[in-house]
Design a protein around this motif. Structure first.
Motif: not given
Length: 389
Positions: A298-309
């Motif tokens: 879905g959404g998620g725009y802290a594309v390095v720090d948050v989404v992948p983890r």
């Protein structure tokens, strides 16, 4: 039923790209798959690619004239003028927009089919979860509504009860709209209050159409809600509703934009709380849906720090190989992050939070804004379903 999990993935989903500077940067998908591979999860779940959704599938939810418009813009982005929501700031036109959008939808639909047919117990499509697209238009970075298409396909295959739980920071308005008057689908959305965030819908009073009163559930949380309040709201609503509805399949949307670092919203949730809700959804699927679970991004725009983890935790949970929060992030992935983005990657699979919440049965505080939000939802919906508030 096979206990094996599916991970839907095709590198071509990264072509869903609205261009430089747009928040929906496809690097978030590539980095997530990179972290999944770094943890060896591609050997735990079966990685499967599916064909793009065809016209007959897309028309399960979307109007024919809208699909035709997307195709026209796909072939010539210059014709996009804002009609059908295409060519706007949120949804800029790009070459191949139809093909990329239909491919993402095809992954979710194929995952739903595999679950229904007993080929897999759990399936994840973290490229999916595009929940804002409407039957006749694009909205909020979403062109085709893959969660709604997956649910519609389940109904077509004979499912009589499908539950959809959406924990994205934005209201799951497109899915709610698709099944507004269909009692076979229970939609539950926990999101930031519409007073402060797009799409300005998802009020607790939105409870479903005349033929399906009580089938839409909305928990509108105040800006600034953190881990304890978010988890309290989830556990004060979702388990009781699922226990009552007894879905044959549970479909969940795990937008990572509830995170405190997300640049487009105002909740204060940690990665650790997101992981706790993912685990809860997995447990609820086993408790009430015979283990049939389709989990989407879905959404998620802290594309390095948050989404992948966050989404790697989701994949690991679906594969029955959960990653302990204190686990170090593999060095190979940190190198990949720097090579792709010139940013430093986080070092561990945690934000360092110990999550907890107070059970609703322990009582509520009428002066607490989160409790007020939960109580508004329970008062609006629970009596319609024959449940106590």
């Amino acid at each position: 039923m096979s206990g094996r999990g599916l991970l839907m993935w095709d590198e071509a989903v990264t072509k869903y790209d609205f261009g430089p500077g747009h928040p929906m940067d496809p690097v978030r998908l590539a980095l997530t798959m990179g972290l999944v591979r770094a943890f060896g999860l591609d050997g735990v779940l079966e990685v499967r690619a599916a064909r793009a959704a065809g016209d007959s599938t897309l028309r399960l939810v979307h109007r024919e004239d809208y699909v035709d418009a997307v195709k026209e813009v796909s072939a010539d982005p210059g014709v996009a003028d804002g009609s059908y929501g295409l060519g706007t700031m949120d949804d800029p036109a790009f070459p191949g927009i139809h093909e990329a959008s239909a491919l993402i939808a095809g992954q979710s639909v194929a995952a739903a089919e595999a679950i229904w047919r007993g080929e897999a117990e759990h399936a994840v499509n973290f490229a999916g979860g595009l929940h804002h697209a409407m039957p006749g238009g694009a909205a909020g970075f979403c062109v085709y509504n893959d969660p709604a298409l997956a649910i519609a396909r389940l109904l077509e295959l004979g499912a009589e009860r499908v539950a959809y739980v959406d924990v994205d920071v934005h209201h799951g308005d497109g899915v709610q709209a698709a099944f507004w008057d269909d009692p076979r689908v229970l939609t539950v959305s926990l999101h930031e209050h519409p007073r402060t965030l797009f799409p300005q819908t998802g009020w607790p009073e939105e409870t479903g159409g005349p033929a399906a009163e009580g089938s839409a559930v909305n928990v509108a949380l105040p800006a600034g809600t953190g881990d304890e309040g978010w988890l309290r709201a989830f556990h004060a609503t979702v388990p009781e509703l699922l226990a009552d509805f007894r879905p044959q399949v549970l479909v969940t949307q795990h937008g990572a934009d509830t995170h405190v670092e997300d640049p487009l919203a105002h909740l204060a949730v940690s990665l650790d709380a997101q992981r706790a809700v993912q685990e809860a959804c997995h447990d609820l699927a086993h408790a009430y849906a015979d283990g049939r679970w389709l989990a989407l991004g879905g959404g998620g725009y802290a594309v390095v720090d948050v989404v992948p983890r966050s989404w790697t935790h989701l994949v690991a949970i679906a594969g029955h190989r959960p990653i302990e929060p204190e686990t170090a992030v593999p060095a190979s992935w940190r190198e990949e992050v720097f090579a792709r983005t010139r940013q430093l990657a986080p070092g561990r699979m945690t934000d360092g939070r110990t999550v907890s919440w107070r059970d609703w049965e322990a009582g509520y505080d009428p002066a607490d804004r989160t409790d007020q939000a939960v109580l508004a939802t329970r008062r609006a919906v629970f009596p319609l379903r024959g449940l106590l508030t």
